[in-house]
Design a protein around this motif. Structure first.
Motif, PDB file in Angstrom:
ATOM      1  N   GLY A 125      25.771  47.256  15.797  1.00 24.27           N
ATOM      2  CA  GLY A 125      25.503  47.799  17.289  1.00 24.27           C
ATOM      3  C   GLY A 125      26.622  48.711  17.687  1.00 24.27           C
ATOM      4  O   GLY A 125      27.141  49.285  16.609  1.00 24.27           O
ATOM      5  N   ALA A 175      17.813  49.161  17.657  1.00 23.07           N
ATOM      6  CA  ALA A 175      16.139  49.125  17.853  1.00 23.07           C
ATOM      7  C   ALA A 175      15.727  48.447  18.897  1.00 23.07           C
ATOM      8  O   ALA A 175      14.619  48.736  19.689  1.00 23.07           O
ATOM      9  N   ALA A 191      21.099  52.403  27.832  1.00 28.53           N
ATOM     10  CA  ALA A 191      22.201  51.493  27.249  1.00 28.53           C
ATOM     11  C   ALA A 191      23.388  51.492  28.437  1.00 28.53           C
ATOM     12  O   ALA A 191      24.281  50.520  28.247  1.00 28.53           O
ATOM     13  N   SER A 224      26.793  56.446  16.085  1.00 24.82           N
ATOM     14  CA  SER A 224      25.347  56.635  15.615  1.00 24.82           C
ATOM     15  C   SER A 224      25.755  57.635  14.316  1.00 24.82           C
ATOM     16  O   SER A 224      26.551  58.288  14.396  1.00 24.82           O
ATOM     17  N   ARG A 235      25.769  61.383  22.508  1.00 27.16           N
ATOM     18  CA  ARG A 235      25.557  59.905  22.352  1.00 27.16           C
ATOM     19  C   ARG A 235      27.042  59.308  22.168  1.00 27.16           C
ATOM     20  O   ARG A 235      27.315  58.360  22.793  1.00 27.16           O
ATOM     21  N   ASP A 260      28.086  56.788  24.760  1.00 23.23           N
ATOM     22  CA  ASP A 260      28.314  55.280  24.435  1.00 23.23           C
ATOM     23  C   ASP A 260      29.566  54.935  24.343  1.00 23.23           C
ATOM     24  O   ASP A 260      29.957  53.598  24.556  1.00 23.23           O
ATOM     25  N   PHE A 313      17.302  48.537  22.067  1.00 24.45           N
ATOM     26  CA  PHE A 313      17.548  49.507  23.176  1.00 24.45           C
ATOM     27  C   PHE A 313      16.543  50.751  22.993  1.00 24.45           C
ATOM     28  O   PHE A 313      15.927  51.214  23.932  1.00 24.45           O
ATOM     29  N   ASP A 329      28.628  47.151  20.529  1.00 28.96           N
ATOM     30  CA  ASP A 329      29.644  46.350  21.309  1.00 28.96           C
ATOM     31  C   ASP A 329      29.566  44.742  20.694  1.00 28.96           C
ATOM     32  O   ASP A 329      29.623  43.770  21.265  1.00 28.96           O
ATOM     33  N   ILE A 330      29.116  44.754  19.306  1.00 26.76           N
ATOM     34  CA  ILE A 330      28.858  43.421  18.702  1.00 26.76           C
ATOM     35  C   ILE A 330      30.208  42.625  18.753  1.00 26.76           C
ATOM     36  O   ILE A 330      30.327  41.548  19.015  1.00 26.76           O
ATOM     37  N   GLU A 384      20.007  38.394  21.796  1.00 27.83           N
ATOM     38  CA  GLU A 384      21.083  38.879  20.507  1.00 27.83           C
ATOM     39  C   GLU A 384      21.889  37.411  20.306  1.00 27.83           C
ATOM     40  O   GLU A 384      21.951  37.360  19.087  1.00 27.83           O
TER      41      GLU A 384
END
Ligand code: DC
Length: 222
Positions: free
Chosen positions: A127, A34, A101, A10, A178, A182, A36, A129-130, A114
């Motif tokens: 993101g 956005a 998440a 982030s 985060r 994350d 999540f 984990d894209i 997605e």
């Protein structure tokens, strides 16, 4: 379709940089954070204790609709028919988005949306984990990062601009919370894909960061 996966912690500037790069290449920008955030907003307004009661979140999703619409460059989040775009950037929603998440069911719920969008558009999707999980076959994978202090300073300026009054220490603490959650969660944690290129923007200004990301994309797709 050409898919660019842009992941990172982030406050690394993913959304601003992705939006600018998408414009430069005529691609669609897709902000998965956005999504999540929108679900987290609903859980908060339903009074759900996300960490203690993931079953209530699952129950909530059975009567939730989430759509994305566009207004120029902007991605609008439509939750149960209402535009919630302006409500999802507060520190409270940021924390709740990271909490929600973690729930595997939530990630599966969003995955279809997605992937459908990536199949439909040339896009830059940002993101966590894209590159590793959502679009493992993306032609370009970038892991955008910067030191926690640089990220907190930038996020603080963004929040101040929106009239949200928080201190540097609060922003830094929220960011570290985060980062930790994350990247250590069991399902699809924040992680650089093996084939992703690292873009470290700690020492770069915004325009230099945009140029760096555009150069990486250009080298692969042109
Ligand atoms: O990118 P963002 O700060 O708007 O994302 C908010 C939270 O959503 C983030 O802390 C973790 C979660 N997220 C995720 O787990 N996977 C994504 N692809 C995007 C966001």
């Amino acid at each position: 379709m050409i898919n660019v996966a842009l992941d990172g912690p982030s406050g690394a500037g993913k959304s601003t940089i992705a939006r600018a790069a998408a414009k430069a290449f005529g691609f669609t920008y897709i902000d998965t954070g956005a999504m999540f955030r929108s679900l987290a907003l609903k859980a908060l307004s339903c009074g759900i204790d996300i960490k203690a009661d993931p079953d209530a979140v699952e129950q909530m999703l059975s009567h939730t609709s989430l759509d994305i619409s566009r207004s120029g460059d902007a991605q609008l989040m439509i939750l149960d028919g209402s535009d919630v775009t302006g409500l999802i950037r507060t520190p409270e929603v940021s924390k709740a988005a990271s909490d929600i998440a973690v729930i595997p069911f939530v990630r599966t719920w969003l995955l279809d949306a997605e992937r459908t969008m990536a199949a439909r558009y040339n896009c830059i999707m940002d993101g966590r984990d894209i590159g590793t999980s959502v679009l493992p076959n993306a032609q370009v994978k970038i892991f955008l990062t910067a030191s926690a202090e640089a990220r907190a300073t930038r996020r603080l300026a963004e929040l101040k601009e929106k009239g949200i009054d928080v201190s540097y220490d609060e922003v830094l603490a929220e960011m570290k919370y985060r980062d930790e959650q994350d990247s250590t969660r069991e399902v699809s944690p924040l992680k650089k894909a093996d084939d992703a290129i690292i873009a470290d923007t700690t020492e770069l200004n915004l325009q230099q960061s945009i140029d760096l990301v555009c150069d990486i994309i250009r080298k692969v797709i042109c």
